[in-house]
Write an enzyme that holds these catalytic residues in place. Structure first.
Site, PDB file in Angstrom:
ATOM      1  N   LEU A 124       0.862  -1.173   0.000  1.00 48.03           N
ATOM      2  CA  LEU A 124       0.000   0.000   0.000  1.00 48.03           C
ATOM      3  C   LEU A 124       0.900   1.225   0.000  1.00 48.03           C
ATOM      4  CD1 LEU A 124      -2.688  -0.900   2.721  1.00 48.03           C
ATOM      5  CD2 LEU A 124      -2.955  -1.004   0.237  1.00 48.03           C
ATOM      6  N   ASP A 125       0.482   2.277  -0.697  1.00 43.75           N
ATOM      7  CA  ASP A 125       1.254   3.515  -0.678  1.00 43.75           C
ATOM      8  C   ASP A 125       1.331   4.060   0.743  1.00 43.75           C
ATOM      9  OD1 ASP A 125       1.437   3.346  -3.429  1.00 43.75           O
ATOM     10  OD2 ASP A 125      -0.288   4.660  -3.775  1.00 43.75           O
ATOM     11  N   LYS A 126       2.330   4.879   0.982  1.00 41.35           N
ATOM     12  CA  LYS A 126       2.535   5.478   2.309  1.00 41.35           C
ATOM     13  C   LYS A 126       1.245   6.107   2.842  1.00 41.35           C
ATOM     14  CE  LYS A 126       4.966   9.276   4.625  1.00 41.35           C
ATOM     15  NZ  LYS A 126       5.953  10.367   4.486  1.00 41.35           N
ATOM     16  N   THR A 128      -1.889   5.611   1.926  1.00 41.07           N
ATOM     17  CA  THR A 128      -3.111   4.789   1.840  1.00 41.07           C
ATOM     18  C   THR A 128      -3.206   3.942   3.106  1.00 41.07           C
ATOM     19  OG1 THR A 128      -3.000   4.685  -0.578  1.00 41.07           O
ATOM     20  CG2 THR A 128      -4.302   2.985   0.531  1.00 41.07           C
ATOM     21  N   ARG A 223      -5.210   5.331  -8.045  1.00 36.30           N
ATOM     22  CA  ARG A 223      -4.938   6.771  -8.178  1.00 36.30           C
ATOM     23  C   ARG A 223      -4.780   7.162  -9.647  1.00 36.30           C
ATOM     24  NH1 ARG A 223       0.144   7.474  -4.417  1.00 36.30           N
ATOM     25  NH2 ARG A 223      -0.165   9.688  -4.911  1.00 36.30           N
TER      26      ARG A 223
END
Length: 308
Positions: A124-126, A128, A223
């Site tokens: 997961l992105d930072k 998210t 995104r």
């Protein structure tokens, strides 16, 4: 198996390990055929030989264990499932050498140092929030990676986008590295296949609350796909474009939108087949307070305008 290539025979005898890892052990002389090390995968077997795998797991990562908060949803000998807060990086890297999720996991389960990427199966992105699964053993890692590659994980997200969707739908558009902004991804013709399904939870005056299901798992997929459709995620600094306020919106809503600290994206549900038992397991976590507050402000704005 008489007449099989050795590497094919090993893949059938040891299905819990990937072919790449078996090939590595073969080249290192850690596969014994009738007590003799063999290194060539293409040589043929006669049938009836005794096969011995003498490999030892070695540390795959050099990251440091750190005592950090960890929100565990589930654990057993095969997997860990965590709820990652927004703002936490998954892996150490440039600009984030420590205090990541991996540092916390290595402190909680030191055996993860023996696994590729410390057992992390997907990322997961930072900024998210939400659910991540981590393999705790090499056989579990092999099994979960295969599930992910075959699109067998269930991954559902909630998101808030700028713009009012008319209906749900599917975005099927390949994603690759952005041709000029190399730290970003984009829809590009030579990219990897990427499929995102979305449906509407609630429409507001200038925004939409949606539920998103991933079929593939490309970097920044939701995104990028939402921005490509011109419905970028609220708060997305990389792909979001300019702020958009509904006409006549309150100062409270404007302030909430201006200061929303991250992309409004939450990994709400994760489902997978347990690598040992074969049982389907699924977890769901509620929206974090920042997204709940954003939705409350958008709902209040809608109520206020309807009252007028």
């Amino acid at each position: 198996m008489a007449g099989y290539r050795l590497d094919k025979a090993l893949a059938e005898l040891f299905p819990t390990y990937s072919r790449a890892r078996l090939q590595q052990w073969l080249s290192e002389g850690q596969v014994l055929i009738d007590t003799t090390p063999r290194r060539r995968g293409k040589e043929k077997v006669q049938g009836g030989e005794k096969v011995q795998l003498t490999a030892q797991l070695e540390e795959q990562v050099t990251w440091q264990a750190q005592s950090l908060p960890l929100n565990l949803l589930y654990e057993d000998e095969a997997i860990l499932v965590v709820n990652k807060p927004a703002g936490v990086v998954v892996h150490p890297g440039a600009g984030n050498p420590d205090e990541t999720l991996v540092n916390a996991l290595l402190h909680y389960a030191p055996e993860l140092a023996q696994l590729p990427r410390a057992g992390i199966i997907h990322r997961l992105d930072k900024d998210t929030s939400g659910i991540l699964a981590i393999a705790r053993s090499l056989p579990a890692h092999t099994h979960l990676v295969a599930q992910l590659q075959q699109h067998q994980f269930k991954r559902e997200y909630q998101a808030v986008v700028t713009g009012v969707f008319v209906a749900g739908g599917t975005i099927d558009a390949p994603i690759g590295r952005h041709p000029t902004h190399r730290t970003q991804m984009a829809v590009v013709t030579q990219g990897k296949p990427a499929v995102t399904h979305y449906r509407i939870i609630q429409r507001y005056r200038a925004h939409t609350h949606i539920r998103v299901q991933l079929e593939t798992g490309r970097t920044h997929q939701i995104r990028v796909h939402m921005a490509y459709q011109r419905y970028p995620l609220v708060g997305d600094k990389a792909y979001g474009g300019r702020l958009h306020f509904p006409a006549g919106s309150s100062e409270s809503l404007k302030q909430t939108l201006r200061t929303f600290p991250r992309q409004a994206l939450h990994a709400e549900t994760l489902g997978l087949v347990h690598p040992h038992s074969g049982q389907w397991l699924q977890w769901t976590v509620p929206l974090p307070p920042d997204m709940q507050n954003l939705l409350m402000e958008l709902e209040q704005d809608k109520i206020n305008q309807n009252a007028d």
